[in-house]
Design a protein around this motif. Structure first.
Motif, PDB file in Angstrom:
ATOM      1  N   LYS A 140       0.822  -1.206   0.000  1.00  0.00           N
ATOM      2  CA  LYS A 140       0.000   0.000   0.000  1.00  0.00           C
ATOM      3  C   LYS A 140       0.861   1.263   0.000  1.00  0.00           C
ATOM      4  CE  LYS A 140      -3.848   2.253   2.397  1.00  0.00           C
ATOM      5  NZ  LYS A 140      -4.799   2.185   3.533  1.00  0.00           N
ATOM      6  N   ASP A 141       0.607   2.146  -0.943  1.00  0.00           N
ATOM      7  CA  ASP A 141       1.285   3.454  -1.058  1.00  0.00           C
ATOM      8  C   ASP A 141       2.778   3.335  -1.301  1.00  0.00           C
ATOM      9  OD1 ASP A 141      -1.091   4.835  -0.625  1.00  0.00           O
ATOM     10  OD2 ASP A 141      -0.832   4.801   1.552  1.00  0.00           O
ATOM     11  N   MET A 142       3.269   2.168  -1.639  1.00  0.00           N
ATOM     12  CA  MET A 142       4.704   1.997  -1.859  1.00  0.00           C
ATOM     13  C   MET A 142       5.123   2.737  -3.126  1.00  0.00           C
ATOM     14  SD  MET A 142       6.870  -1.515  -2.406  1.00  0.00           S
ATOM     15  CE  MET A 142       8.583  -1.499  -2.918  1.00  0.00           C
ATOM     16  N   PRO A 143       6.072   3.694  -3.018  1.00  0.00           N
ATOM     17  CA  PRO A 143       6.547   4.406  -4.209  1.00  0.00           C
ATOM     18  C   PRO A 143       7.488   3.513  -5.011  1.00  0.00           C
ATOM     19  CG  PRO A 143       7.729   5.167  -2.280  1.00  0.00           C
ATOM     20  CD  PRO A 143       6.700   4.184  -1.792  1.00  0.00           C
ATOM     21  N   LYS A 144       6.924   2.716  -5.879  1.00  0.00           N
ATOM     22  CA  LYS A 144       7.646   1.660  -6.586  1.00  0.00           C
ATOM     23  C   LYS A 144       8.871   2.183  -7.338  1.00  0.00           C
ATOM     24  CE  LYS A 144       6.894  -1.835 -10.190  1.00  0.00           C
ATOM     25  NZ  LYS A 144       7.623  -1.131 -11.259  1.00  0.00           N
ATOM     26  N   ARG A 145       8.683   3.249  -8.103  1.00  0.00           N
ATOM     27  CA  ARG A 145       9.787   3.740  -8.932  1.00  0.00           C
ATOM     28  C   ARG A 145      10.946   4.236  -8.080  1.00  0.00           C
ATOM     29  NH1 ARG A 145       8.152   8.077 -13.329  1.00  0.00           N
ATOM     30  NH2 ARG A 145       6.989   6.222 -14.021  1.00  0.00           N
ATOM     31  N   GLU A 146      10.625   5.012  -7.031  1.00  0.00           N
ATOM     32  CA  GLU A 146      11.677   5.581  -6.189  1.00  0.00           C
ATOM     33  C   GLU A 146      12.444   4.506  -5.416  1.00  0.00           C
ATOM     34  OE1 GLU A 146       8.611   8.685  -6.937  1.00  0.00           O
ATOM     35  OE2 GLU A 146       8.633   6.564  -6.401  1.00  0.00           O
ATOM     36  N   LEU A 147      11.744   3.432  -5.042  1.00  0.00           N
ATOM     37  CA  LEU A 147      12.387   2.405  -4.219  1.00  0.00           C
ATOM     38  C   LEU A 147      12.974   1.265  -5.036  1.00  0.00           C
ATOM     39  CD1 LEU A 147       9.993   2.075  -1.164  1.00  0.00           C
ATOM     40  CD2 LEU A 147      12.244   3.120  -1.240  1.00  0.00           C
ATOM     41  N   ARG A 148      12.992   1.404  -6.346  1.00  0.00           N
ATOM     42  CA  ARG A 148      13.464   0.312  -7.195  1.00  0.00           C
ATOM     43  C   ARG A 148      14.900  -0.089  -6.864  1.00  0.00           C
ATOM     44  NH1 ARG A 148      12.458   1.412 -13.252  1.00  0.00           N
ATOM     45  NH2 ARG A 148      10.317   1.128 -12.482  1.00  0.00           N
ATOM     46  N   VAL A 149      15.781   0.896  -6.710  1.00  0.00           N
ATOM     47  CA  VAL A 149      17.191   0.594  -6.426  1.00  0.00           C
ATOM     48  C   VAL A 149      17.337  -0.117  -5.095  1.00  0.00           C
ATOM     49  CG1 VAL A 149      19.472   1.574  -5.985  1.00  0.00           C
ATOM     50  CG2 VAL A 149      18.059   2.500  -7.827  1.00  0.00           C
ATOM     51  N   ALA A 150      16.693   0.424  -4.052  1.00  0.00           N
ATOM     52  CA  ALA A 150      16.782  -0.195  -2.729  1.00  0.00           C
ATOM     53  C   ALA A 150      16.184  -1.600  -2.745  1.00  0.00           C
ATOM     54  CB  ALA A 150      16.060   0.668  -1.694  1.00  0.00           C
ATOM     55  N   SER A 151      15.042  -1.761  -3.413  1.00  0.00           N
ATOM     56  CA  SER A 151      14.386  -3.073  -3.473  1.00  0.00           C
ATOM     57  C   SER A 151      15.270  -4.095  -4.168  1.00  0.00           C
ATOM     58  CB  SER A 151      13.041  -2.952  -4.207  1.00  0.00           C
ATOM     59  OG  SER A 151      12.174  -2.088  -3.526  1.00  0.00           O
ATOM     60  N   ASN A 152      15.900  -3.693  -5.253  1.00  0.00           N
ATOM     61  CA  ASN A 152      16.784  -4.615  -5.975  1.00  0.00           C
ATOM     62  C   ASN A 152      17.979  -5.014  -5.127  1.00  0.00           C
ATOM     63  OD1 ASN A 152      15.144  -4.571  -8.215  1.00  0.00           O
ATOM     64  ND2 ASN A 152      16.339  -3.028  -9.320  1.00  0.00           N
ATOM     65  N   HIS A 153      18.529  -4.062  -4.370  1.00  0.00           N
ATOM     66  CA  HIS A 153      19.662  -4.364  -3.485  1.00  0.00           C
ATOM     67  C   HIS A 153      19.250  -5.361  -2.406  1.00  0.00           C
ATOM     68  CE1 HIS A 153      23.119  -1.956  -4.643  1.00  0.00           C
ATOM     69  NE2 HIS A 153      22.320  -0.941  -4.916  1.00  0.00           N
ATOM     70  N   ILE A 154      18.095  -5.120  -1.792  1.00  0.00           N
ATOM     71  CA  ILE A 154      17.609  -6.009  -0.733  1.00  0.00           C
ATOM     72  C   ILE A 154      17.385  -7.407  -1.282  1.00  0.00           C
ATOM     73  CG2 ILE A 154      15.684  -6.480   0.838  1.00  0.00           C
ATOM     74  CD1 ILE A 154      15.329  -3.428   1.066  1.00  0.00           C
ATOM     75  N   LEU A 155      16.706  -7.501  -2.416  1.00  0.00           N
ATOM     76  CA  LEU A 155      16.427  -8.793  -3.034  1.00  0.00           C
ATOM     77  C   LEU A 155      17.704  -9.540  -3.352  1.00  0.00           C
ATOM     78  CD1 LEU A 155      14.287 -10.715  -4.167  1.00  0.00           C
ATOM     79  CD2 LEU A 155      14.462  -9.499  -6.346  1.00  0.00           C
ATOM     80  N   SER A 156      18.688  -8.833  -3.903  1.00  0.00           N
ATOM     81  CA  SER A 156      19.956  -9.462  -4.259  1.00  0.00           C
ATOM     82  C   SER A 156      20.701  -9.969  -3.027  1.00  0.00           C
ATOM     83  CB  SER A 156      20.827  -8.458  -5.026  1.00  0.00           C
ATOM     84  OG  SER A 156      22.083  -9.024  -5.360  1.00  0.00           O
ATOM     85  N   LEU A 157      20.750  -9.135  -1.983  1.00  0.00           N
ATOM     86  CA  LEU A 157      21.426  -9.531  -0.742  1.00  0.00           C
ATOM     87  C   LEU A 157      20.807 -10.790  -0.151  1.00  0.00           C
ATOM     88  CD1 LEU A 157      22.107  -6.223   1.232  1.00  0.00           C
ATOM     89  CD2 LEU A 157      23.794  -7.797   0.327  1.00  0.00           C
ATOM     90  N   PHE A 158      19.486 -10.823  -0.106  1.00  0.00           N
ATOM     91  CA  PHE A 158      18.797 -11.953   0.519  1.00  0.00           C
ATOM     92  C   PHE A 158      18.919 -13.219  -0.320  1.00  0.00           C
ATOM     93  CE2 PHE A 158      15.614  -9.271   3.214  1.00  0.00           C
ATOM     94  CZ  PHE A 158      16.700  -8.697   3.859  1.00  0.00           C
TER      95      PHE A 158
END
Length: 248
Positions: A140-158
């Protein structure tokens, strides 16, 4: 002593080491050479990242505790549950304060690993035990475009360093476009990965979570009965009745 993502030494001959090694093997479809390379890279990352001592650090994200990513209770089978909600970052000032430059991003990633390590400390790491966690992600309300870099980093780390640590991924308050994207990428996911996904549209969060988590363990913001202060007093008592009365 060689430490793994879960604490015990791989040089020891015990059930914990066997469980951890099996996770790396499963992550690479039992290709031994690939699994070994993954394990060696993980061990080097933990050394460089300082993951073994990260729980002792104060990273200064008090405003995010219990809001963005946090461990809260257990599911019906006893898996620890980690909740993730990034809607607060729709506020530009908040976003800039946390992700304004690469140094801030790296500090946030370190905090996010710290949250995961707290959950891992709750696992058994023994055959037949609770050896993985549940991830609940609120879109909900997640700013997808702005958080793309952080999300990709988290996914890769995990994915690279915590293989097979998630028993189920529950997505709640899912917008329509997420379902479209999922249908596009679904053919490229393994059946094992897809079997872990649960996707719930906006407005169905409580109904979905109750299928896997008892109401007394679900946070109040998602229609449950549990508040953070409740967990400080030990596990909640089972709810024998859960009634919602309508307005007259």
């Amino acid at each position: 002593m060689v430490q793994t993502p879960c604490g015990p030494s791989l040089l020891s001959n015990d059930d914990k080491s066997d469980v951890i090694l099996l996770k790396f093997l499963r992550a690479r479809d039992f290709r031994v050479t690939d699994s070994l390379q993954m394990l060696l890279k993980c061990l080097q990352w933990r050394k460089d990242f300082g993951a073994d001592t990260i729980l002792d650090e104060d990273l200064g994200f008090k405003e995010l505790e219990g809001v963005v990513a946090y461990m809260h209770g257990f599911d019906r089978e006893g898996h620890p549950v980690c909740y993730n909600a990034y809607g607060v970052f729709k506020d530009k000032d908040m976003y800039d304060r946390i992700f304004g430059d690469d140094e801030k991003l790296q500090k946030f990633l370190r905090w996010r690993v710290q949250v995961l390590e707290r959950g891992i400390k709750l696992l058994h790491f023994k055959p037949g035990g609770i050896n993985s966690i549940i991830q609940v992600t609120d879109l909900k309300d997640m700013p997808k475009r702005e958080l793309r870099v952080a999300s990709n980093h988290i996914l890769s780390l995990f994915q690279d360093n915590y293989p097979e640590m998630v028993a189920r991924k529950i997505f709640i308050n899912v917008p329509w476009y997420f379902s479209v994207l999922y249908s596009m990428f679904s053919p490229f996911l393994t059946q094992r990965t897809k079997s872990k996904f649960v996707i719930s549209k906006e407005g169905n969060a409580a109904e979905t979570l109750y299928k896997f988590i008892r109401p007394e363990d679900v946070p109040v913001q998602y229609g449950g009965l549990s508040r953070p202060s409740d967990l400080q007093n030990g596990p909640p008592k089972p709810a024998s009745e859960f009634t919602v009365k309508g307005r007259k």
